[in-house]
Design a protein around this motif. Sequence first.
Motif, PDB file in Angstrom:
ATOM      1  N   ARG A  63       0.838  -1.206   0.000  1.00  0.00           N
ATOM      2  CA  ARG A  63       0.000   0.000   0.000  1.00  0.00           C
ATOM      3  C   ARG A  63       0.872   1.254   0.000  1.00  0.00           C
ATOM      4  O   ARG A  63       0.545   2.250  -0.633  1.00  0.00           O
ATOM      5  N   TYR A  64       1.987   1.206   0.693  1.00  0.00           N
ATOM      6  CA  TYR A  64       2.896   2.345   0.742  1.00  0.00           C
ATOM      7  C   TYR A  64       3.493   2.614  -0.645  1.00  0.00           C
ATOM      8  O   TYR A  64       3.578   3.762  -1.076  1.00  0.00           O
ATOM      9  N   MET A  66       2.156   1.838  -3.524  1.00  0.00           N
ATOM     10  CA  MET A  66       1.087   2.375  -4.369  1.00  0.00           C
ATOM     11  C   MET A  66       0.815   3.829  -4.017  1.00  0.00           C
ATOM     12  O   MET A  66       0.578   4.654  -4.904  1.00  0.00           O
ATOM     13  N   ALA A  67       0.870   4.174  -2.743  1.00  0.00           N
ATOM     14  CA  ALA A  67       0.670   5.562  -2.332  1.00  0.00           C
ATOM     15  C   ALA A  67       1.765   6.454  -2.927  1.00  0.00           C
ATOM     16  O   ALA A  67       1.486   7.591  -3.336  1.00  0.00           O
ATOM     17  N   LEU A  91      -8.399   6.673  -6.386  1.00  0.00           N
ATOM     18  CA  LEU A  91      -7.212   6.037  -5.815  1.00  0.00           C
ATOM     19  C   LEU A  91      -6.701   6.828  -4.613  1.00  0.00           C
ATOM     20  O   LEU A  91      -6.331   6.245  -3.594  1.00  0.00           O
ATOM     21  N   GLU A  94      -8.812   6.065  -1.618  1.00  0.00           N
ATOM     22  CA  GLU A  94      -8.534   4.733  -1.086  1.00  0.00           C
ATOM     23  C   GLU A  94      -7.227   4.714  -0.291  1.00  0.00           C
ATOM     24  O   GLU A  94      -7.098   3.994   0.692  1.00  0.00           O
ATOM     25  N   TYR A  95      -6.256   5.493  -0.701  1.00  0.00           N
ATOM     26  CA  TYR A  95      -4.935   5.486  -0.082  1.00  0.00           C
ATOM     27  C   TYR A  95      -4.680   6.753   0.729  1.00  0.00           C
ATOM     28  O   TYR A  95      -3.535   7.132   0.962  1.00  0.00           O
ATOM     29  N   GLU A  98      -2.233   6.474   3.751  1.00  0.00           N
ATOM     30  CA  GLU A  98      -0.841   6.303   3.351  1.00  0.00           C
ATOM     31  C   GLU A  98      -0.288   7.599   2.766  1.00  0.00           C
ATOM     32  O   GLU A  98       0.865   7.961   3.013  1.00  0.00           O
TER      33      GLU A  98
END
Length: 117
Positions: A63-64, A66-67, A91, A94-95, A98
């Motif tokens: 997740r990090y 992707m963030a 997106l 969602e993040y 992060e």
Amino acid sequence: MKKVLAIAAVAALTAGVSAYAANPFSDVTPNDWAYQAVEDLSEQGVVEGYPDGTFKGERNITRYEMAQIIARMLAKEDQLNAEQRATLDKLAGEYADELANLGVRVSNLEKKVGNLY
């Protein structure tokens, strides 16, 4: 596989915005199905890979990570069309946690739902 799919989703956001360059990662070959997307995103500075010069597309993205990609895309938001911005906003929502940890302000979301803390 999840990493490659996430990268492909981001590639769809930036389609047609880059030039062609030499292969930036030792573990991505021109025969790989995602080669062009990975190369384009690297050229645009959206994906950076690892210090050893690899992309590691066979492992799941965190997740990090992707963030970080979303944060880089937010910096280029003025180059996106309305549909791409809408996808990026989803997106970013969602993040959001992060992104906040990265110190990224998600101004469009803040306008819609108030300040994020």
